[in-house]
Design a protein around this motif. Structure first.
Motif, PDB file in Angstrom:
ATOM      1  N   ASP A  34       0.985  -1.247  -0.025  1.00 38.64           N
ATOM      2  CA  ASP A  34      -0.021  -0.087   0.264  1.00 38.64           C
ATOM      3  C   ASP A  34       1.012   1.312  -0.082  1.00 38.64           C
ATOM      4  OD1 ASP A  34      -2.463  -1.290  -0.006  1.00 38.64           O
ATOM      5  OD2 ASP A  34      -2.218  -1.745   2.179  1.00 38.64           O
ATOM      6  N   PHE A  35       0.789   1.954  -0.975  1.00 40.55           N
ATOM      7  CA  PHE A  35       1.772   3.223  -0.912  1.00 40.55           C
ATOM      8  C   PHE A  35       0.998   4.244  -1.880  1.00 40.55           C
ATOM      9  CE2 PHE A  35       2.143   0.714  -5.060  1.00 40.55           C
ATOM     10  CZ  PHE A  35       2.306   1.979  -6.002  1.00 40.55           C
ATOM     11  N   TRP A  36       1.285   5.567  -1.707  1.00 38.67           N
ATOM     12  CA  TRP A  36       0.800   6.782  -2.394  1.00 38.67           C
ATOM     13  C   TRP A  36       1.916   7.604  -2.810  1.00 38.67           C
ATOM     14  CZ3 TRP A  36      -4.040   5.798  -2.794  1.00 38.67           C
ATOM     15  CH2 TRP A  36      -4.799   4.881  -1.825  1.00 38.67           C
ATOM     16  N   ILE A  37       1.691   8.289  -4.144  1.00 38.27           N
ATOM     17  CA  ILE A  37       2.807   9.099  -4.731  1.00 38.27           C
ATOM     18  C   ILE A  37       2.095  10.482  -4.648  1.00 38.27           C
ATOM     19  CG2 ILE A  37       3.902   9.557  -6.759  1.00 38.27           C
ATOM     20  CD1 ILE A  37       3.672   6.343  -7.566  1.00 38.27           C
ATOM     21  N   PHE A  38       2.963  11.293  -4.125  1.00 39.41           N
ATOM     22  CA  PHE A  38       2.568  12.649  -4.175  1.00 39.41           C
ATOM     23  C   PHE A  38       3.059  13.743  -4.986  1.00 39.41           C
ATOM     24  CE2 PHE A  38       2.104  10.588   0.259  1.00 39.41           C
ATOM     25  CZ  PHE A  38       1.074  10.788   0.436  1.00 39.41           C
ATOM     26  N   ASP A  39       4.191  13.240  -5.527  1.00 45.16           N
ATOM     27  CA  ASP A  39       4.847  14.208  -6.601  1.00 45.16           C
ATOM     28  C   ASP A  39       5.924  13.309  -7.341  1.00 45.16           C
ATOM     29  OD1 ASP A  39       7.106  14.590  -5.111  1.00 45.16           O
ATOM     30  OD2 ASP A  39       6.280  16.516  -4.270  1.00 45.16           O
ATOM     31  N   PRO A  40       6.572  13.821  -8.270  1.00 47.47           N
ATOM     32  CA  PRO A  40       7.610  12.966  -8.976  1.00 47.47           C
ATOM     33  C   PRO A  40       8.827  12.605  -7.816  1.00 47.47           C
ATOM     34  CG  PRO A  40       7.131  14.812 -10.138  1.00 47.47           C
ATOM     35  CD  PRO A  40       6.479  14.997  -9.176  1.00 47.47           C
ATOM     36  N   ARG A  41       8.744  13.199  -6.445  1.00 42.81           N
ATOM     37  CA  ARG A  41      10.034  12.891  -5.833  1.00 42.81           C
ATOM     38  C   ARG A  41       9.524  12.164  -4.254  1.00 42.81           C
ATOM     39  NH1 ARG A  41      10.728  15.622  -1.552  1.00 42.81           N
ATOM     40  NH2 ARG A  41       9.071  17.544  -1.202  1.00 42.81           N
ATOM     41  N   LEU A  42       8.226  12.070  -4.155  1.00 42.13           N
ATOM     42  CA  LEU A  42       7.804  11.744  -2.549  1.00 42.13           C
ATOM     43  C   LEU A  42       6.984  10.603  -2.802  1.00 42.13           C
ATOM     44  CD1 LEU A  42       7.730  12.149   0.380  1.00 42.13           C
ATOM     45  CD2 LEU A  42       5.891  13.721  -0.064  1.00 42.13           C
ATOM     46  N   VAL A  43       7.086   9.403  -2.284  1.00 39.47           N
ATOM     47  CA  VAL A  43       6.270   8.310  -1.978  1.00 39.47           C
ATOM     48  C   VAL A  43       6.145   8.042  -0.628  1.00 39.47           C
ATOM     49  CG1 VAL A  43       6.040   5.928  -2.340  1.00 39.47           C
ATOM     50  CG2 VAL A  43       7.013   7.351  -4.369  1.00 39.47           C
ATOM     51  N   ALA A  44       4.857   7.497  -0.159  1.00 39.82           N
ATOM     52  CA  ALA A  44       4.405   6.946   0.982  1.00 39.82           C
ATOM     53  C   ALA A  44       4.150   5.748   1.071  1.00 39.82           C
ATOM     54  CB  ALA A  44       3.386   7.958   1.944  1.00 39.82           C
ATOM     55  N   LEU A  45       4.682   4.893   2.051  1.00 39.96           N
ATOM     56  CA  LEU A  45       4.520   3.413   2.064  1.00 39.96           C
ATOM     57  C   LEU A  45       3.741   3.150   3.417  1.00 39.96           C
ATOM     58  CD1 LEU A  45       4.990   0.706   0.665  1.00 39.96           C
ATOM     59  CD2 LEU A  45       7.397   0.593   1.744  1.00 39.96           C
ATOM     60  N   LEU A  46       2.610   2.576   3.300  1.00 42.38           N
ATOM     61  CA  LEU A  46       1.831   2.349   4.264  1.00 42.38           C
ATOM     62  C   LEU A  46       2.108   0.876   5.010  1.00 42.38           C
ATOM     63  CD1 LEU A  46       0.484   4.506   2.629  1.00 42.38           C
ATOM     64  CD2 LEU A  46      -1.608   4.134   3.911  1.00 42.38           C
ATOM     65  N   HIS A  47       2.407   0.835   6.454  1.00 40.16           N
ATOM     66  CA  HIS A  47       2.947  -0.455   6.893  1.00 40.16           C
ATOM     67  C   HIS A  47       1.640  -0.834   8.000  1.00 40.16           C
ATOM     68  CE1 HIS A  47       6.929  -0.325   5.484  1.00 40.16           C
ATOM     69  NE2 HIS A  47       6.964   0.976   5.779  1.00 40.16           N
ATOM     70  N   PHE A  48       1.165  -2.068   7.692  1.00 38.88           N
ATOM     71  CA  PHE A  48       0.069  -2.439   8.508  1.00 38.88           C
ATOM     72  C   PHE A  48       0.401  -3.829   9.228  1.00 38.88           C
ATOM     73  CE2 PHE A  48      -1.808  -0.224   4.926  1.00 38.88           C
ATOM     74  CZ  PHE A  48      -2.826   0.388   5.612  1.00 38.88           C
ATOM     75  N   ASP A  49      -0.193  -4.026  10.401  1.00 35.23           N
ATOM     76  CA  ASP A  49       0.028  -5.383  10.974  1.00 35.23           C
ATOM     77  C   ASP A  49      -1.061  -6.338  10.533  1.00 35.23           C
ATOM     78  OD1 ASP A  49      -2.524  -5.182  12.026  1.00 35.23           O
ATOM     79  OD2 ASP A  49      -1.878  -4.394  14.141  1.00 35.23           O
ATOM     80  N   ASP A  50      -0.906  -7.699  11.028  1.00 33.85           N
ATOM     81  CA  ASP A  50      -1.695  -8.664  10.445  1.00 33.85           C
ATOM     82  C   ASP A  50      -3.155  -8.469  10.570  1.00 33.85           C
ATOM     83  OD1 ASP A  50       0.676 -10.029   9.794  1.00 33.85           O
ATOM     84  OD2 ASP A  50       0.658 -11.276  11.455  1.00 33.85           O
TER      85      ASP A  50
END
Length: 164
Positions: A104-120
């Motif tokens: 699960d990730f989100w790209i905000f602009d050509p230089r920034l990505v947010a990677l979401l970490h979830f538990d089980d």
């Protein structure tokens, strides 16, 4: 045991060479380029060991695709900060059907990505921001494949409301 190499980038417009790869296990960078074989050139290299190989690559390859830090340190943000950046949604079933990576990730602009970490149990643990160029490009490739199925937040919310 064979290395786990991940292609990080090339500035080639033709055949994909020269290129950089990252060793997922050690973090080492593998440089793929034209071998330096001229004895006079090799004689000028300092500290070249008997089992070493030298390759020539354009400076742009390293500037554009090489790591910017010796060790990647993720930036963890709170949920409110993340919500301000949020853009589009994709149902997991759609991602699985199209064989997209289980991230699960989100790209905000050509230089920034947010990677979401979830538990089980699917609880959000943290949000990791990255600006590493090769990682951002990798996520952009996945995003481009997923964009056909992704929907804006309001449309997604309208789909969720009837299911609750």
């Amino acid at each position: 045991m064979a290395r786990q190499l991940r292609f990080t980038g090339t500035d080639s417009k033709v055949d994909g060479r020269p290129a950089l790869h990252a060793d997922e296990g050690t973090g080492e960078i593998i440089v793929q380029g034209t071998p330096v074989t001229d004895p006079e050139d090799l004689a000028q290299l300092q500290h070249l060991g008997p089992n070493d190989a030298a390759v020539a690559v354009p400076r742009e390859l390293l500037v554009n695709w090489g790591p910017k830090e010796t060790e990647r340190v993720p930036e963890i943000v709170d949920r409110d900060t993340f919500r301000r950046l949020f853009q589009r949604y994709l149902w997991r079933e759609d991602a699985e059907r199209t064989a997209l990576p289980a991230e699960d990730f989100w790209i905000f602009d050509p230089r920034l990505v947010a990677l979401l970490h979830f538990d089980d149990d699917d609880n959000l643990l943290n949000i990791e921001l990255t600006t590493e160029p090769a990682e951002v490009v990798r996520y952009c490739v996945v995003r481009d494949a997923a964009m056909h199925h992704a929907v804006p937040r309001d449309e997604f919310a309208a789909q969720v409301a009837p299911n609750e």
